[in-house]
Motif scaffolding. Structure first.
Motif, PDB file in Angstrom:
ATOM      1  N   ASN A 116      17.700  25.169 -61.117  1.00 41.71           N
ATOM      2  CA  ASN A 116      18.803  25.581 -60.239  1.00 41.71           C
ATOM      3  C   ASN A 116      19.723  24.400 -59.930  1.00 41.71           C
ATOM      4  OD1 ASN A 116      18.191  28.309 -60.140  1.00 41.71           O
ATOM      5  ND2 ASN A 116      16.730  28.018 -58.479  1.00 41.71           N
ATOM      6  N   MET A 117      19.154  23.228 -59.729  1.00 44.87           N
ATOM      7  CA  MET A 117      19.963  22.032 -59.487  1.00 44.87           C
ATOM      8  C   MET A 117      20.790  21.688 -60.723  1.00 44.87           C
ATOM      9  SD  MET A 117      20.717  19.934 -57.135  1.00 44.87           S
ATOM     10  CE  MET A 117      21.662  18.442 -57.049  1.00 44.87           C
ATOM     11  N   GLU A 118      20.242  21.978 -61.899  1.00 43.59           N
ATOM     12  CA  GLU A 118      20.950  21.713 -63.157  1.00 43.59           C
ATOM     13  C   GLU A 118      22.044  22.741 -63.428  1.00 43.59           C
ATOM     14  OE1 GLU A 118      20.607  19.183 -65.387  1.00 43.59           O
ATOM     15  OE2 GLU A 118      19.000  18.161 -64.311  1.00 43.59           O
ATOM     16  N   GLY A 119      22.142  23.769 -62.581  1.00 43.65           N
ATOM     17  CA  GLY A 119      23.233  24.722 -62.702  1.00 43.65           C
ATOM     18  C   GLY A 119      22.852  26.160 -62.968  1.00 43.65           C
ATOM     19  N   ALA A 120      21.561  26.475 -63.020  1.00 42.55           N
ATOM     20  CA  ALA A 120      21.125  27.838 -63.360  1.00 42.55           C
ATOM     21  C   ALA A 120      21.480  28.859 -62.287  1.00 42.55           C
ATOM     22  CB  ALA A 120      19.627  27.868 -63.626  1.00 42.55           C
ATOM     23  N   LYS A 121      21.536  28.429 -61.045  1.00 42.32           N
ATOM     24  CA  LYS A 121      21.923  29.310 -59.927  1.00 42.32           C
ATOM     25  C   LYS A 121      21.127  30.612 -59.903  1.00 42.32           C
ATOM     26  CE  LYS A 121      26.550  27.419 -59.990  1.00 42.32           C
ATOM     27  NZ  LYS A 121      27.887  27.577 -60.490  1.00 42.32           N
ATOM     28  N   GLY A 122      19.810  30.501 -60.027  1.00 42.23           N
ATOM     29  CA  GLY A 122      18.958  31.679 -59.929  1.00 42.23           C
ATOM     30  C   GLY A 122      18.815  32.485 -61.201  1.00 42.23           C
ATOM     31  N   ALA A 123      19.268  31.967 -62.338  1.00 37.29           N
ATOM     32  CA  ALA A 123      19.209  32.712 -63.603  1.00 37.29           C
ATOM     33  C   ALA A 123      17.792  32.783 -64.187  1.00 37.29           C
ATOM     34  CB  ALA A 123      20.146  32.083 -64.636  1.00 37.29           C
ATOM     35  N   PHE A 124      16.915  31.890 -63.767  1.00 36.91           N
ATOM     36  CA  PHE A 124      15.554  31.857 -64.286  1.00 36.91           C
ATOM     37  C   PHE A 124      14.570  32.269 -63.197  1.00 36.91           C
ATOM     38  CE2 PHE A 124      17.867  28.478 -66.658  1.00 36.91           C
ATOM     39  CZ  PHE A 124      17.861  29.101 -67.899  1.00 36.91           C
ATOM     40  N   THR A 125      13.359  32.642 -63.615  1.00 37.37           N
ATOM     41  CA  THR A 125      12.344  33.107 -62.671  1.00 37.37           C
ATOM     42  C   THR A 125      11.119  32.199 -62.692  1.00 37.37           C
ATOM     43  OG1 THR A 125      11.187  34.513 -64.259  1.00 37.37           O
ATOM     44  CG2 THR A 125      13.068  35.502 -63.081  1.00 37.37           C
ATOM     45  N   ILE A 126      10.346  32.279 -61.621  1.00 39.38           N
ATOM     46  CA  ILE A 126       9.095  31.526 -61.548  1.00 39.38           C
ATOM     47  C   ILE A 126       8.140  31.985 -62.648  1.00 39.38           C
ATOM     48  CG2 ILE A 126       7.952  33.008 -59.845  1.00 39.38           C
ATOM     49  CD1 ILE A 126       7.836  29.165 -59.786  1.00 39.38           C
ATOM     50  N   GLU A 127       8.191  33.259 -63.008  1.00 42.46           N
ATOM     51  CA  GLU A 127       7.325  33.778 -64.070  1.00 42.46           C
ATOM     52  C   GLU A 127       7.673  33.126 -65.405  1.00 42.46           C
ATOM     53  OE1 GLU A 127       8.993  35.838 -61.897  1.00 42.46           O
ATOM     54  OE2 GLU A 127       7.236  36.357 -60.669  1.00 42.46           O
ATOM     55  N   GLN A 128       8.955  32.923 -65.679  1.00 40.58           N
ATOM     56  CA  GLN A 128       9.351  32.237 -66.925  1.00 40.58           C
ATOM     57  C   GLN A 128       8.834  30.805 -66.924  1.00 40.58           C
ATOM     58  OE1 GLN A 128      13.547  33.070 -66.418  1.00 40.58           O
ATOM     59  NE2 GLN A 128      13.569  34.295 -68.310  1.00 40.58           N
ATOM     60  N   ALA A 129       8.923  30.130 -65.798  1.00 41.07           N
ATOM     61  CA  ALA A 129       8.425  28.756 -65.700  1.00 41.07           C
ATOM     62  C   ALA A 129       6.913  28.725 -65.921  1.00 41.07           C
ATOM     63  CB  ALA A 129       8.782  28.163 -64.342  1.00 41.07           C
ATOM     64  N   ARG A 130       6.208  29.671 -65.326  1.00 39.71           N
ATOM     65  CA  ARG A 130       4.742  29.720 -65.502  1.00 39.71           C
ATOM     66  C   ARG A 130       4.366  30.007 -66.951  1.00 39.71           C
ATOM     67  NH1 ARG A 130       4.286  32.951 -59.990  1.00 39.71           N
ATOM     68  NH2 ARG A 130       3.972  31.187 -58.598  1.00 39.71           N
ATOM     69  N   ARG A 131       5.102  30.915 -67.589  1.00 36.49           N
ATOM     70  CA  ARG A 131       4.824  31.206 -69.020  1.00 36.49           C
ATOM     71  C   ARG A 131       5.105  29.969 -69.885  1.00 36.49           C
ATOM     72  NH1 ARG A 131       6.972  36.481 -67.639  1.00 36.49           N
ATOM     73  NH2 ARG A 131       8.981  35.940 -68.542  1.00 36.49           N
ATOM     74  N   GLY A 132       6.114  29.213 -69.522  1.00 33.38           N
ATOM     75  CA  GLY A 132       6.402  27.964 -70.242  1.00 33.38           C
ATOM     76  C   GLY A 132       5.252  26.984 -70.138  1.00 33.38           C
ATOM     77  N   ILE A 133       4.659  26.883 -68.956  1.00 31.47           N
ATOM     78  CA  ILE A 133       3.505  26.006 -68.761  1.00 31.47           C
ATOM     79  C   ILE A 133       2.332  26.477 -69.619  1.00 31.47           C
ATOM     80  CG2 ILE A 133       1.746  25.287 -67.083  1.00 31.47           C
ATOM     81  CD1 ILE A 133       4.059  25.148 -65.004  1.00 31.47           C
ATOM     82  N   VAL A 134       2.104  27.774 -69.680  1.00 32.94           N
ATOM     83  CA  VAL A 134       1.016  28.326 -70.492  1.00 32.94           C
ATOM     84  C   VAL A 134       1.233  27.996 -71.974  1.00 32.94           C
ATOM     85  CG1 VAL A 134      -0.074  30.468 -71.280  1.00 32.94           C
ATOM     86  CG2 VAL A 134       0.394  30.134 -68.847  1.00 32.94           C
ATOM     87  N   LEU A 135       2.487  28.059 -72.420  1.00 37.43           N
ATOM     88  CA  LEU A 135       2.795  27.732 -73.831  1.00 37.43           C
ATOM     89  C   LEU A 135       2.543  26.272 -74.149  1.00 37.43           C
ATOM     90  CD1 LEU A 135       6.166  29.665 -74.307  1.00 37.43           C
ATOM     91  CD2 LEU A 135       3.991  30.146 -75.469  1.00 37.43           C
ATOM     92  N   ALA A 136       2.606  25.407 -73.136  1.00 36.58           N
ATOM     93  CA  ALA A 136       2.432  23.956 -73.346  1.00 36.58           C
ATOM     94  C   ALA A 136       0.986  23.639 -73.685  1.00 36.58           C
ATOM     95  CB  ALA A 136       2.884  23.173 -72.133  1.00 36.58           C
TER      96      ALA A 136
END
Length: 136
Positions: A116-136
């Motif tokens: 959001n600080m980088e400019g997303a303004k709420g375009a992404f969700t916590i679920e997407q972030a969590r799925r990204g962590i799982v993919l790592a």
């Protein structure tokens, strides 16, 4: 209609710069930043980078992480740090400077606020972030 910010268009929530890294899910670059197939792969790359900060550079506080991620020569780093501290309610104290250490279980939240600080303004969700962590 206003066009979404570059980090949203590139599925690159934290605006990872193109530097030749062969990221999983990478499909090119635009505006000097990596383009990913999905936000989850963008969060995956960000998480892997943040784990390098933590495990190889000892950066696990909001100040340490943000100072490296968003240096003063490109950003208003102090404002970025204060924004993340406020959003995560993690503040250093006079007696415990390290009280803004980010626990591992809060990295999805950290990345979402950074996006959001980088400019997303709420375009992404916590679920997407969590799925990204799982993919790592």
């Amino acid at each position: 209609m206003e066009q979404p910010n570059l980090n949203v268009r590139n599925n690159n929530p934290l605006n990872i710069r193109e530097n030749g890294t062969d990221w999983e899910g990478k499909v090119g670059h635009s505006g000097g930043f990596v383009k990913f197939t999905s936000p989850e792969y963008g969060f995956r790359a960000a998480y892997r980078t943040l784990m390098t900060y933590r495990n190889h550079h000892g950066l696990d506080t909001i100040e340490g992480i943000v100072s490296r991620w968003a240096p003063d020569n490109e950003n208003h780093t102090e404002g970025y740090i204060n924004y993340i501290r406020e959003k995560m309610n993690l503040q250093p104290t006079i007696t415990n400077f390290w009280s803004d250490t980010v626990p591992l279980e809060r990295y999805a939240e950290l990345m979402l606020h950074m996006a959001n600080m980088e400019g997303a303004k709420g375009a992404f969700t916590i679920e997407q972030a969590r799925r990204g962590i799982v993919l790592a």
